[in-house]
Write a protein that holds these residues in place. Structure first.
Motif, PDB file in Angstrom:
ATOM      1  N   VAL A 113       0.558  -7.161  -2.214  1.00  0.00           N
ATOM      2  CA  VAL A 113      -0.101  -7.929  -3.267  1.00  0.00           C
ATOM      3  C   VAL A 113       0.987  -8.380  -4.234  1.00  0.00           C
ATOM      4  O   VAL A 113       1.780  -7.555  -4.700  1.00  0.00           O
ATOM      5  N   TYR A 114       1.026  -9.654  -4.499  1.00  0.00           N
ATOM      6  CA  TYR A 114       2.042 -10.227  -5.384  1.00  0.00           C
ATOM      7  C   TYR A 114       1.403 -10.484  -6.753  1.00  0.00           C
ATOM      8  O   TYR A 114       0.355 -11.131  -6.859  1.00  0.00           O
ATOM      9  N   PRO A 150       0.821  -1.218   0.000  1.00  0.00           N
ATOM     10  CA  PRO A 150       0.000   0.000   0.000  1.00  0.00           C
ATOM     11  C   PRO A 150       0.852   1.264   0.000  1.00  0.00           C
ATOM     12  O   PRO A 150       1.765   1.403   0.816  1.00  0.00           O
ATOM     13  N   GLY A 151       0.565   2.148  -0.932  1.00  0.00           N
ATOM     14  CA  GLY A 151       1.286   3.414  -1.000  1.00  0.00           C
ATOM     15  C   GLY A 151       2.660   3.336  -1.604  1.00  0.00           C
ATOM     16  O   GLY A 151       3.393   4.338  -1.627  1.00  0.00           O
ATOM     17  N   LYS A 152       3.040   2.160  -2.107  1.00  0.00           N
ATOM     18  CA  LYS A 152       4.375   1.997  -2.678  1.00  0.00           C
ATOM     19  C   LYS A 152       4.285   1.556  -4.128  1.00  0.00           C
ATOM     20  O   LYS A 152       3.240   1.111  -4.591  1.00  0.00           O
ATOM     21  N   GLN A 153       5.387   1.670  -4.839  1.00  0.00           N
ATOM     22  CA  GLN A 153       5.402   1.261  -6.237  1.00  0.00           C
ATOM     23  C   GLN A 153       5.513  -0.257  -6.342  1.00  0.00           C
ATOM     24  O   GLN A 153       5.844  -0.931  -5.372  1.00  0.00           O
ATOM     25  N   ARG A 154       5.218  -0.744  -7.534  1.00  0.00           N
ATOM     26  CA  ARG A 154       5.341  -2.175  -7.781  1.00  0.00           C
ATOM     27  C   ARG A 154       6.808  -2.497  -8.046  1.00  0.00           C
ATOM     28  O   ARG A 154       7.429  -1.913  -8.932  1.00  0.00           O
TER      29      ARG A 154
END
Length: 121
Positions: free
Chosen positions: A92-93, A41-45
């Motif tokens: 989330v993967y 959450p709140g971060k880049q992939r």
């Protein structure tokens, strides 16, 4: 149309293990690179690990020694074995795959819908 379906996510305590699977299906002629990415959450992939059709692998520094990527080319399936999980692995993967489509000259670069991994402390 190419479909990627992940499975195997869930809730686990810190120090535990999970194994994720990703199956590629549809109008596929070849599956070249398969990879796992994660998004908190709140971060880049971010890239977690990827594997070529010949078995060459790359890992993010933050998972080296803990996660192992593998694949079964006959089943168009990639796996991510995750050991010694930490709360910061919660994300989330997503599975990613690229290769040739069934139609002449067609190439694909697809994503799965994602699977949630939650590591409790």
């Amino acid at each position: 149309q190419v479909e990627l379906v992940e499975s195997g996510g869930g809730l686990v305590q810190a120090g535990g293990s999970l194994r994720l699977s990703c199956v590629a299906s549809g109008r596929i002629r070849s599956v070249d690179t398969m990879g796992w990415y994660r998004e908190a959450p709140g971060k880049q992939r971010d890239l977690v690990a990827r594997i070529s059709s010949s078995g060459s692998t790359n890992y993010a520094e933050f998972v080296k020694g803990r996660f192992t990527i593998s694949r079964d080319n006959a089943k168009n399936t990639a796996y991510l074995q995750m050991n010694s999980l930490k709360p910061e692995d919660t994300a989330v993967y997503y599975c990613n795959a690229d290769g040739q489509g069934s139609d002449p000259g067609a190439w694909y670069d697809g994503w799965g819908q994602g699977t949630q991994v939650t590591v409790s402390s």
